[in-house]
Design a protein around this motif. Structure first.
Motif, PDB file in Angstrom:
ATOM      1  N   ASP A  32       0.929  -1.408  -0.033  1.00 19.50           N
ATOM      2  CA  ASP A  32       0.058   0.201  -0.156  1.00 19.50           C
ATOM      3  C   ASP A  32       0.816   1.402   0.032  1.00 19.50           C
ATOM      4  O   ASP A  32       0.529   2.454  -0.767  1.00 19.50           O
ATOM      5  N   VAL A  33       2.055   1.206   0.757  1.00 22.38           N
ATOM      6  CA  VAL A  33       3.091   2.275   0.774  1.00 22.38           C
ATOM      7  C   VAL A  33       3.474   2.615  -0.671  1.00 22.38           C
ATOM      8  O   VAL A  33       3.672   3.752  -1.300  1.00 22.38           O
ATOM      9  N   VAL A  34       3.896   1.500  -1.288  1.00 24.82           N
ATOM     10  CA  VAL A  34       4.431   1.624  -2.816  1.00 24.82           C
ATOM     11  C   VAL A  34       3.329   1.993  -3.486  1.00 24.82           C
ATOM     12  O   VAL A  34       3.776   3.014  -4.588  1.00 24.82           O
ATOM     13  N   ALA A  35       2.041   1.658  -3.223  1.00 24.27           N
ATOM     14  CA  ALA A  35       0.989   2.309  -4.358  1.00 24.27           C
ATOM     15  C   ALA A  35       0.981   3.900  -4.234  1.00 24.27           C
ATOM     16  O   ALA A  35       0.863   4.382  -5.296  1.00 24.27           O
ATOM     17  N   THR A  36       0.997   4.128  -2.872  1.00 21.30           N
ATOM     18  CA  THR A  36       1.035   5.740  -2.743  1.00 21.30           C
ATOM     19  C   THR A  36       1.984   6.293  -3.291  1.00 21.30           C
ATOM     20  O   THR A  36       1.843   7.644  -3.941  1.00 21.30           O
ATOM     21  N   MET A  37       3.285   5.904  -3.636  1.00 24.02           N
ATOM     22  CA  MET A  37       4.285   6.541  -4.432  1.00 24.02           C
ATOM     23  C   MET A  37       4.289   6.210  -5.894  1.00 24.02           C
ATOM     24  O   MET A  37       4.929   6.833  -6.422  1.00 24.02           O
ATOM     25  N   LEU A  38       3.279   5.606  -6.441  1.00 25.49           N
ATOM     26  CA  LEU A  38       3.227   5.115  -7.899  1.00 25.49           C
ATOM     27  C   LEU A  38       4.460   4.172  -8.073  1.00 25.49           C
ATOM     28  O   LEU A  38       5.055   4.862  -9.133  1.00 25.49           O
ATOM     29  N   GLY A  39       5.063   3.642  -7.481  1.00 22.91           N
ATOM     30  CA  GLY A  39       6.097   2.375  -7.711  1.00 22.91           C
ATOM     31  C   GLY A  39       7.417   3.118  -6.967  1.00 22.91           C
ATOM     32  O   GLY A  39       7.687   4.287  -6.716  1.00 22.91           O
ATOM     33  N   GLY A  82      10.479   3.017 -18.248  1.00 20.84           N
ATOM     34  CA  GLY A  82      11.088   1.709 -18.687  1.00 20.84           C
ATOM     35  C   GLY A  82      12.026   1.546 -17.626  1.00 20.84           C
ATOM     36  O   GLY A  82      12.857   0.395 -17.953  1.00 20.84           O
ATOM     37  N   THR A  83      12.204   1.902 -16.573  1.00 20.36           N
ATOM     38  CA  THR A  83      13.205   1.641 -15.459  1.00 20.36           C
ATOM     39  C   THR A  83      12.445   0.618 -14.619  1.00 20.36           C
ATOM     40  O   THR A  83      11.410   0.370 -14.255  1.00 20.36           O
ATOM     41  N   VAL A  84      13.310  -0.098 -13.883  1.00 20.27           N
ATOM     42  CA  VAL A  84      13.082  -1.243 -12.900  1.00 20.27           C
ATOM     43  C   VAL A  84      12.381  -0.515 -11.738  1.00 20.27           C
ATOM     44  O   VAL A  84      13.021   0.325 -10.826  1.00 20.27           O
ATOM     45  N   HIS A  85      11.292  -0.902 -11.317  1.00 21.48           N
ATOM     46  CA  HIS A  85      10.476  -0.614 -10.208  1.00 21.48           C
ATOM     47  C   HIS A  85       9.838  -1.669  -9.450  1.00 21.48           C
ATOM     48  O   HIS A  85       9.733  -2.758  -9.826  1.00 21.48           O
ATOM     49  N   LEU A  86       9.514  -1.259  -8.135  1.00 16.28           N
ATOM     50  CA  LEU A  86       8.562  -2.417  -7.309  1.00 16.28           C
ATOM     51  C   LEU A  86       7.190  -1.727  -7.430  1.00 16.28           C
ATOM     52  O   LEU A  86       7.186  -0.371  -7.341  1.00 16.28           O
ATOM     53  N   LEU A  87       6.296  -2.775  -7.819  1.00 14.43           N
ATOM     54  CA  LEU A  87       5.139  -2.253  -7.986  1.00 14.43           C
ATOM     55  C   LEU A  87       4.002  -3.273  -7.267  1.00 14.43           C
ATOM     56  O   LEU A  87       4.301  -4.362  -7.070  1.00 14.43           O
TER      57      LEU A  87
END
Length: 388
Positions: A32-39, A82-87
């Protein structure tokens, strides 16, 4: 009457919505924290772990890794630019519909490029090869060539003073389509696998949802700022904003004299409705390519004065970890780990008050907690270059 928004008001709301003014409670899932960051940018996984950890009370890198490799609520894949993210895994239907909808050209020479038909064949081959298994890039290359043809394996793609096989130019597109994500490392080797199967959202719905999410997290925003964040053509972004404005999904505000946009009805900022205008105050440490430093605009206000020259690399954000003081960049920092200890060197670009110095010490300790190390603060010049 047009709503007028100041930089301080926008910063306070952004920091609050980013869990940078008040940390997320331990009960809030990491995803949920990652979701607020948009990745969370994850080209270097430890940076993503810090991005999440500094926003979440009590979280460490182990919590992020558990979400990524055990409960699979996070996925490591190709995200914005195109960069690597946690989603969040649950949001793949959104991201894997919105990202392929962004027009993109090829940076490769004509004799290196693949056609759209070939790109589709490669992406399908990648998805088939990775279903239920983890493969290294060399193993995946063999599977892709076997499923498509020798042309996919031609060593024609310039990369890091060598040549990669032709198929790798669409690796990020495989991530965007949901055919590929990262698996756990096999020793020192990166592996790839396939995320859970899902049905993408309709592309237009996904793009409009992502615009609203972006404006909620980082607004007020302009089509140009959204385009920069997505690495999208400016004309395409302007057209999307125009359609959304006509449909009443977004509304215009005056942001420090610039015409900008927020999601429709989302015009409450600090100073209104009891929101804390002082939420911008204090010291924060953000790691490489943290979402806030990348997305918050305009850059000249986030990086005032000497910070614009010192904390950006040719105008590009993310290459230096950032010291934020009262909502703006006021320094850079670097951490060097040795075993269970890490030395955090902070280079302030302005004089710190006694309160700021106390807070800085606390923030450094928090960095150590997230990295599961004992942290030592050194105030001095950061001698390493960008992205070191």
């Amino acid at each position: 009457m047009t709503v007028r928004i100041t930089w301080a008001e926008a910063s306070a709301r952004r920091l609050e919505r980013q869990f940078l003014a008040t940390s997320a409670k331990p009960r809030v899932p990491v995803a949920d924290v990652v979701a607020t960051m948009l990745g969370a940018h994850a080209q270097v996984l430890s940076a993503a772990e810090l991005s999440v950890g500094v926003r979440t009370e009590g979280a460490t890198r182990s919590h992020v890794r558990e979400a990524l490799w055990e409960d699979r609520s996070l996925v490591k894949t190709h995200g914005p630019r195109g960069t690597v993210h946690l989603l969040p895994t649950a949001e793949l239907p959104l991201w894997c519909a919105a990202l392929p909808a962004v027009p993109a050209g090829s940076v490769f020479a004509p004799d290196v490029r693949v056609t759209e038909e070939q790109a589709g064949q490669i992406v399908a081959a990648i998805g088939d090869a990775l279903d239920g298994v983890c493969l290294t890039v060399d193993e995946l290359s063999e599977e892709v060539v076997a499923r498509t043809g020798a042309w996919a394996g031609d060593l024609v793609m310039p990369a890091f003073q060598t040549l990669w096989p032709r198929w790798r130019q669409v690796l990020h597109r495989a991530g965007w389509s949901g055919a590929l994500c990262f698996g756990p490392n096999r020793g020192r080797k990166v592996t790839y696998t396939r995320p859970p199967h899902f049905d993408p959202l309709p592309a237009d719905d996904a793009v409009r949802t992502l615009v609203r999410r972006y404006l909620h997290a980082y607004g007020p925003g302009t089509p140009a700022w959204f385009a920069k964040w997505m690495a999208a053509p400016g004309g395409w972004s302007s057209a999307v904003f125009g359609r959304m404005a006509e449909a009443g999904e977004i509304e215009e505000v005056d942001f420090e004299g610039t015409a900008a946009w927020v999601a429709a009805g989302d015009t409450e900022f600090p100073g209104d409705g009891g929101l804390d205008r002082d939420g911008v105050r204090g010291v924060r440490l953000l790691p490489y390519f943290d979402a806030y430093g990348i997305a918050a605009q305009p850059r000249e206000l986030l990086f005032p004065g000497v910070a614009y020259r010192r904390a950006l690399a040719g105008g590009q954000a993310g290459n230096f970890p950032l010291l934020l003081v009262d909502g703006v960049v006021a320094g850079v920092w670097h951490q060097r780990r040795r075993g269970r200890r890490t030395t955090v060197t902070v280079e302030p670009l302005r004089r710190l008050t006694a309160r700021h110095e106390r807070e800085l010490g606390e923030r450094v300790q928090r960095v150590g907690e997230v990295l599961e190390a004992e942290a030592e603060l050194v105030v001095g010049e950061v001698t390493v270059g960008p992205h070191a």
